[in-house]
Design a protein around this motif. Structure first.
Motif, PDB file in Angstrom:
ATOM      1  N   PHE A  39      -8.593 -37.477  26.622  1.00  0.00           N
ATOM      2  CA  PHE A  39      -9.690 -36.580  26.567  1.00  0.00           C
ATOM      3  C   PHE A  39     -10.987 -36.864  25.735  1.00  0.00           C
ATOM      4  O   PHE A  39     -12.030 -36.423  25.972  1.00  0.00           O
ATOM      5  CB  PHE A  39      -9.268 -34.965  26.031  1.00  0.00           C
ATOM      6  CG  PHE A  39      -8.325 -34.677  27.031  1.00  0.00           C
ATOM      7  CD1 PHE A  39      -8.862 -33.533  28.097  1.00  0.00           C
ATOM      8  CD2 PHE A  39      -7.092 -34.257  27.121  1.00  0.00           C
ATOM      9  CE1 PHE A  39      -8.048 -33.101  29.065  1.00  0.00           C
ATOM     10  CE2 PHE A  39      -5.940 -33.861  27.858  1.00  0.00           C
ATOM     11  CZ  PHE A  39      -6.544 -33.124  28.827  1.00  0.00           C
ATOM     12  N   VAL A  40     -10.729 -38.009  24.962  1.00  0.00           N
ATOM     13  CA  VAL A  40     -11.807 -38.213  24.109  1.00  0.00           C
ATOM     14  C   VAL A  40     -12.721 -39.160  24.695  1.00  0.00           C
ATOM     15  O   VAL A  40     -12.431 -40.111  25.376  1.00  0.00           O
ATOM     16  CB  VAL A  40     -11.241 -39.165  22.942  1.00  0.00           C
ATOM     17  CG1 VAL A  40     -12.462 -39.400  21.897  1.00  0.00           C
ATOM     18  CG2 VAL A  40     -10.376 -38.225  22.116  1.00  0.00           C
ATOM     19  N   THR A  41     -13.916 -38.814  24.698  1.00  0.00           N
ATOM     20  CA  THR A  41     -15.053 -39.542  25.284  1.00  0.00           C
ATOM     21  C   THR A  41     -15.290 -40.965  24.638  1.00  0.00           C
ATOM     22  O   THR A  41     -15.003 -41.096  23.621  1.00  0.00           O
ATOM     23  CB  THR A  41     -16.536 -38.942  25.309  1.00  0.00           C
ATOM     24  OG1 THR A  41     -17.450 -39.448  26.120  1.00  0.00           O
ATOM     25  CG2 THR A  41     -16.974 -38.607  23.766  1.00  0.00           C
ATOM     26  N   ALA A  42     -15.739 -41.835  25.555  1.00  0.00           N
ATOM     27  CA  ALA A  42     -15.859 -43.446  25.157  1.00  0.00           C
ATOM     28  C   ALA A  42     -16.585 -43.398  23.790  1.00  0.00           C
ATOM     29  O   ALA A  42     -16.245 -44.498  22.920  1.00  0.00           O
ATOM     30  CB  ALA A  42     -16.508 -44.172  26.199  1.00  0.00           C
ATOM     31  N   GLY A  43     -17.640 -42.736  23.390  1.00  0.00           N
ATOM     32  CA  GLY A  43     -18.400 -42.841  22.280  1.00  0.00           C
ATOM     33  C   GLY A  43     -17.558 -42.719  20.953  1.00  0.00           C
ATOM     34  O   GLY A  43     -18.133 -43.034  19.934  1.00  0.00           O
TER      35      GLY A  43
ATOM     36  N   ALA B 209     -15.806 -36.447  34.247  1.00  0.00           N
ATOM     37  CA  ALA B 209     -14.836 -37.173  33.856  1.00  0.00           C
ATOM     38  C   ALA B 209     -13.519 -36.413  33.052  1.00  0.00           C
ATOM     39  O   ALA B 209     -12.382 -36.949  32.817  1.00  0.00           O
ATOM     40  CB  ALA B 209     -15.123 -38.485  32.903  1.00  0.00           C
ATOM     41  N   SER B 210     -13.864 -35.174  32.861  1.00  0.00           N
ATOM     42  CA  SER B 210     -12.997 -34.433  32.132  1.00  0.00           C
ATOM     43  C   SER B 210     -12.622 -34.762  30.805  1.00  0.00           C
ATOM     44  O   SER B 210     -11.392 -34.934  30.321  1.00  0.00           O
ATOM     45  CB  SER B 210     -11.478 -33.961  33.202  1.00  0.00           C
ATOM     46  OG  SER B 210     -11.852 -33.610  34.322  1.00  0.00           O
ATOM     47  N   GLN B 211     -13.537 -35.470  30.243  1.00  0.00           N
ATOM     48  CA  GLN B 211     -13.845 -35.706  28.852  1.00  0.00           C
ATOM     49  C   GLN B 211     -14.637 -34.931  28.076  1.00  0.00           C
ATOM     50  O   GLN B 211     -15.450 -34.141  28.525  1.00  0.00           O
ATOM     51  CB  GLN B 211     -14.123 -37.193  28.764  1.00  0.00           C
ATOM     52  CG  GLN B 211     -12.851 -38.097  29.287  1.00  0.00           C
ATOM     53  CD  GLN B 211     -13.111 -39.496  29.222  1.00  0.00           C
ATOM     54  OE1 GLN B 211     -14.659 -40.143  29.241  1.00  0.00           O
ATOM     55  NE2 GLN B 211     -12.143 -40.440  29.054  1.00  0.00           N
TER      56      GLN B 211
ATOM     57  N   THR C 223     -11.131 -28.397  30.559  1.00  0.00           N
ATOM     58  CA  THR C 223     -10.975 -29.316  29.985  1.00  0.00           C
ATOM     59  C   THR C 223     -10.522 -28.927  28.630  1.00  0.00           C
ATOM     60  O   THR C 223      -9.733 -29.527  28.027  1.00  0.00           O
ATOM     61  CB  THR C 223     -12.198 -30.327  30.061  1.00  0.00           C
ATOM     62  OG1 THR C 223     -12.443 -30.484  31.316  1.00  0.00           O
ATOM     63  CG2 THR C 223     -11.907 -31.459  29.161  1.00  0.00           C
ATOM     64  N   VAL C 224     -11.296 -27.887  28.071  1.00  0.00           N
ATOM     65  CA  VAL C 224     -10.974 -27.444  26.443  1.00  0.00           C
ATOM     66  C   VAL C 224      -9.626 -27.121  26.490  1.00  0.00           C
ATOM     67  O   VAL C 224      -8.918 -27.267  25.396  1.00  0.00           O
ATOM     68  CB  VAL C 224     -11.937 -26.530  26.060  1.00  0.00           C
ATOM     69  CG1 VAL C 224     -11.665 -26.059  24.714  1.00  0.00           C
ATOM     70  CG2 VAL C 224     -13.535 -27.196  25.788  1.00  0.00           C
TER      71      VAL C 224
END
Length: 353
Positions: free
Chosen positions: A189-193, A291-293, A163-164
């Motif tokens: 790629f950015v997580t929801a938070g 989620a590959s985030q 992912t990185v």
């Protein structure tokens, strides 16, 4: 007239007619609790459906007089409490949940040259002067083999590294991000938070250490800069460990080298070689891995040649070379006694510049 306390027919034969003979039997509370059967109430007998007058008492010692519903509720509470304690202590992801207020912290540093910025000697081979160790694009990212950590399996570590790697490709190597203004591939790629912070960084970049668009990605102003070649040279490394809170952590440290020209210039125009060092720290919980985030926690970005007094928050703005060399402006004086300028606004001297 007879004693009103006696039955009309008189006392039973051979009996005393009073309760003296039963006074030696004491039905105290402990005796009642020890009984193996319990008499149903009138309401319970009517609702039982088969006229049963008694029920067996549960053999729970002192709890024998407690209703079975209360005992069941008590057992349910005990089991729930035990489960909460067990999962709270033994779960390997207890610290890996995504923090509600997790924010990216960005440090930007322009690297100012001390001599005029000269174009690449050979525009057809602008990277000829680089030292050994640089690879082309993805090949230069040097992704390590995934190994299990204390709380994450080899497969989970490999997923984090993949992912990185994909994030680095879209945020620092893809022409669509570099010069075409695309931000959607990075945002995926950015997580929801962190989405709100990312969107604010793109819509209204500012140098407050949290909302620089260039903390998330490498991008150049398409009105002023184009790529002389889509090839990007890369050298650096990645490291995997666990953060103090138990999250899986990946730290990357790479230098990306770009060949740039002024927008609208002829193909034979001077080519500027720009170096951008990005040291990034990512964290993952298991939901983000699935989620590959990712969570980008820290970003330290150095870019040069660049002018110290040119903002780098919306786009990275290099000093572009001219045929005779571009003289850099003198770096501004810094007064540590003045609080009008944020202390985090840094500028350095470009080595060999």
């Amino acid at each position: 007239m007879g004693d009103p306390r006696e039955p009309p027919e008189g006392g039973p034969e051979g009996g005393s007619g009073n309760e003296d003979e039963y006074r030696s039997v004491v039905f105290d509370e402990s005796f009642v609790r020890a009984a193996r059967i319990q008499e149903l109430s009138a309401r319970e007998r009517l609702g039982s459906g088969y006229g049963r007058a008694t029920r067996p008492r549960l053999g729970l010692g002192g709890l024998g007089s407690v209703p079975r519903q209360a005992i069941a509720l008590l057992l349910l509470i005990v089991v729930a409490f035990a489960a909460a304690v067990y999962f709270g202590i033994s779960s390997p992801t207890r610290g890996g949940s995504r923090p509600a207020g997790s924010q990216l912290t960005v440090s930007l540093m322009a690297l100012s040259p001390t001599s005029p910025v000269l174009p690449a000697a050979d525009p057809a081979n602008p990277f000829a002067g680089l030292p050994a160790g640089y690879g082309d694009g993805r090949a230069g990212l040097a992704v390590p083999a995934g190994a299990a950590t204390a709380h994450y399996t080899k497969i989970e570590v490999a997923r984090a590294l993949d992912t990185v790697q994909s994030y680095l490709v879209v945020s620092a190597l893809a022409p669509s991000t570099l010069i075409k203004g695309d931000t959607g591939a990075v945002r995926d790629f950015v997580t929801a938070g962190q989405l709100a912070q990312f969107d604010q960084s793109v819509a209204a970049p500012r140098d407050d250490r949290h909302h620089a668009a260039t903390g998330w990605m490498v991008r150049f102003d398409p009105a002023h800069t184009v790529l002389a070649t889509d090839t990007v040279k890369v050298a650096g490394s990645m490291r995997v460990d666990e953060a103090d809170d138990g999250a899986l952590q990946v730290t990357t440290d790479h230098t990306f080298v770009y060949a740039l020209q002024a927008e609208g210039a002829a193909a034979s125009a001077p080519v500027t070689v720009l170096s951008v060092r990005r040291e990034l720290r990512f964290e993952f919980d298991r939901a983000e891995l699935a989620a590959s985030q990712l969570r980008l926690v820290d970003a330290a970005v150095q870019t040069g040649p660049a002018a110290c007094d040119t903002p780098q928050t919306t786009y990275l703005q290099p000093l572009l070379a001219t045929v005779g060399g571009t003289k850099p402006p003198a770096p501004p004086a810094v007064d540590p006694g003045s609080h009008s300028v944020p202390a985090w606004q840094l500028c350095g001297v470009l080595a060999g510049g």
